[in-house]
Design an enzyme around this catalytic site. Structure first.
Site, short mmCIF file in Angstrom:
data_model
loop_
_atom_site.label_atom_id
_atom_site.label_comp_id
_atom_site.label_asym_id
_atom_site.label_seq_id
_atom_site.Cartn_x
_atom_site.Cartn_y
_atom_site.Cartn_z
CG ASN A 1 3.17 -0.48 2.67
OD1 ASN A 1 2.59 -1.39 2.10
ND2 ASN A 1 4.43 -0.16 2.39
N GLY A 2 1.71 -2.95 4.88
CA GLY A 2 2.42 -4.14 5.31
C GLY A 2 1.56 -5.37 5.42
CB THR B 1 24.08 -2.41 -8.77
OG1 THR B 1 23.78 -3.79 -8.92
CG2 THR B 1 23.79 -1.99 -7.34
CG LEU C 1 -1.97 -4.32 -3.47
CD1 LEU C 1 -2.64 -4.19 -4.84
CD2 LEU C 1 -0.49 -4.63 -3.64
CB CYS D 1 -0.90 0.00 1.24
SG CYS D 1 -1.95 -1.47 1.39
NE ARG E 1 25.14 -1.57 -14.52
CZ ARG E 1 26.42 -1.88 -14.37
NH1 ARG E 1 26.75 -2.94 -13.63
NH2 ARG E 1 27.36 -1.16 -14.94
#
Length: 583
Positions: free
Chosen positions: A74-75, A315, A50, A2, A318
């Site tokens: 959120n979790g 990184t 979400l 979320c 990428r």
């Protein structure tokens, strides 16, 4: 995942409410299912949901019985059912796993955070005295930032873009910490034995390690929506997939969505990961979805990736790009949660540069440093690359209990020893090397480490470097230290990413949230000292581990370019209870 946003102690006006709503919408990609906003005086709690657990009634913010305590979170709290049993005198409004937080606070005060087994970032507001606490999970799997406004307000947001334009200063909220308005500062709630970096001495027991990881995977099968596994064909994701496939049948998720597991992989045509993942999927019997992208597809997505991941670390960008592209495809199939393999390399010394660790003490200290920095690298990538499309990634290797078991092992057992046939992550490989009930084919179980940005296809990084070289001149590089005095880019690729980042996030506080320093094959700056030749070959790719990687930069090793068969026609995975998912 979320998206949360909190503005605490600001001016109370209609204009401020409108601004909070506007900023919260910047996080809507993280939670496309519902939006919520709660105001109490000069405090605002906003949420973009979400829905994974209890999609029908778990909208946020969440409250206690009399609504005197409000929470935006959120979790995922994996032990919420056990915690509910301890709260016998409390009445819950929803079936959401996060509903326990407000009630735990009522029962235990600010000291309840360590009782939570899961990943989380939350803001809790106690309207009885207008106090609040903010907390982030142990390792920083969920992303979180804190900022301060000139008017004395405190801001909390899941992503930089939720607060960077309105705060005088902001920074990454430290993992494993709690911020309390009563004390006016941070304190660390997560204090495991390994945090001191003292070398442990517990003898290696493969069965103990195996059980701990199986438990970590099983508890993450808690879901009320369709899910799958990210499968690169490497050791870590393959083990996650294998254990998930082995234990899925007996779960509530299987009763609701069917017991056949779906797996997902992304890569350039003919890449190492695609071939290995296809073989693992066939072995495990998953419904496998293979997604291809071209170097140009990835380059075209770079600006979107940097906007969502909020970094200029080479990184991370990428590796984030193929994951970002794959997440969009996965979400289009109706999947909302995936299991992933992040964290193993940090815990077990899986990066190829660990071959050069001089002794077990330095080996262990480096693993500790790597775990402590995960929230700036792989956790950041896994969380934001998936959340960009409303997809949640769960990472069982970063389970608190599993980390305690794995980090208590005498690091002598983790060290690479060619004479004894011990390659990187040998203790993990050995734990799942079961002759009677094999988890994976032997050659997959003992496949050499490939960093995600390499495994999707070696030409991906080479293409990025060529693209950056065409857009960043030698003259620009000469002035790099003047233009970017902090974390000065030393390559054209790094300069290219930095220009894009600064356009989206021009504040000094923003650039300070991104780590820097020398690195080879994803090492910390301290580990670069392990090999004198690395100082002239500073690149985060695994192929920079000269003399270790089988396709190191100084060796021309073409990979298999055979065409791959992909799942071309996949019906939408309908979210209908009691109906199995079919590929």
């Amino acid at each position: 995942m979320c998206g949360i946003l909190a503005v605490l102690g600001c001016s109370d006006s209609q204009a401020k409410r409108v601004r909070v709503l506007e900023l919260s919408r910047r996080l809507k990609h993280r939670g496309p299912d519902w939006s919520g906003l709660y105001q109490h005086g000069d405090c605002y709690l906003a949420h973009q949901r979400l829905a994974i657990i209890d999609p029908a009634s778990g909208d946020q913010p969440l409250f206690n019985e009399d609504k005197s305590v409000a929470v935006t979170v959120n979790g995922e709290i994996y032990n919420h059912e056990e915690l509910r049993k301890k709260l016998v005198n409390h009445k819950f409004r929803t079936g959401s796993d996060c509903d326990v937080i407000a009630h735990l606070y009522e029962e235990y005060g600010e000291d309840f955070v360590d009782m939570l087994d899961g990943i989380f970032s939350f803001v809790l507001l106690d309207t009885r005295d207008n106090s609040y606490i903010v907390a982030r999970d142990a390792i920083g799997v969920t992303s979180l930032y804190i900022g301060w406004g000139l008017d004395g307000s405190v801001w909390i947001a899941s992503e930089l873009k939720g607060l960077n334009d309105d705060c005088e200063h902001f920074e990454s909220f430290p993992p494993g910490h709690l911020y309390s308005s009563k004390s006016g500062g941070f304190r660390r709630w997560y204090n495991p034995p390994w945090f001191s970096e003292v070398t442990p001495s517990v003898p290696y027991d493969p069965l103990v390690l195996r059980r701990a990881f199986e438990n970590a995977v099983i508890k993450r099968l808690m879901t009320d929506v369709p899910f799958g596994v990210l499968l690169s064909g490497g050791l870590d994701s393959s083990l996650v997939a294998s254990i998930t496939a082995r234990y899925l049948a007996g779960t509530k998720a299987a009763k609701q969505w069917g017991s056949q597991l779906h797996s997902f992989c992304v890569g350039l045509e003919g890449s190492p990961d695609l071939k290995a993942a296809r073989e693992v999927a066939d072995y495990l019997g998953t419904v496998h979805h293979e997604f291809h992208f071209t170097v140009q597809d990835g380059i075209d997505a770079i600006e979107d990736v940097i906007y969502h991941i909020e970094t200029y670390d080479v990184t991370t960008i990428r590796a984030s790009t193929p994951m970002f592209l794959m997440s969009r495809k996965i979400k289009s199939l109706g999947v909302k949660m995936v299991m992933s393999g992040e964290g193993s390399d940090e815990i077990f010394g899986g990066y190829l540069y660990f071959h050069k660790a001089p002794n077990k003490d330095e080996f262990h200290q480096e693993t500790c440093r790597k775990i402590k920095a995960l929230h700036l690298y792989d956790c950041l990538r896994a969380n934001k690359a998936t959340s960009a499309w409303g997809l949640e990634a769960r990472v069982p290797f970063l389970d608190k209990e599993f980390i305690n078991v794995a980090m208590a092992i005498d690091p002598e057992s983790k060290m690479i020893n060619k004479d004894e046939g011990r390659i990187e992550k040998w203790v993990l490989r050995r734990a799942f090397d079961d002759e009677n009930h094999p988890y994976l084919p032997k050659h997959i179980l003992y496949r050499q480490k490939e960093q995600f940005s390499d495994g999707v296809g070696y030409s991906w990084i080479d293409g990025l470097k060529a693209h950056a070289a065409a857009h960043v001149t030698d003259k620009m590089m000469l002035n790099a230290s003047n233009i970017f005095p902090h974390n000065t880019p030393t390559t054209k690729e790094a300069y290219y990413y930095r220009m894009i980042f600064e356009r989206f996030f021009p504040q000094n506080s923003a650039r300070l949230t991104v780590p820097g320093g020398a690195s080879v094959a994803c090492s910390t700056a301290k580990a670069v000292e392990w090999d004198a030749t690395w100082k002239n070959n500073l690149d985060p790719s695994g192929r920079a581990a000269l003399g270790v990687h089988l396709s190191a930069y100084d060796v021309e090793t073409p990979f298999d370019n055979k065409s791959s068969k992909i799942v071309e026609s996949i019906p939408l995975m309908m979210e209908i209870p009691g109906v199995a998912i079919h590929g």
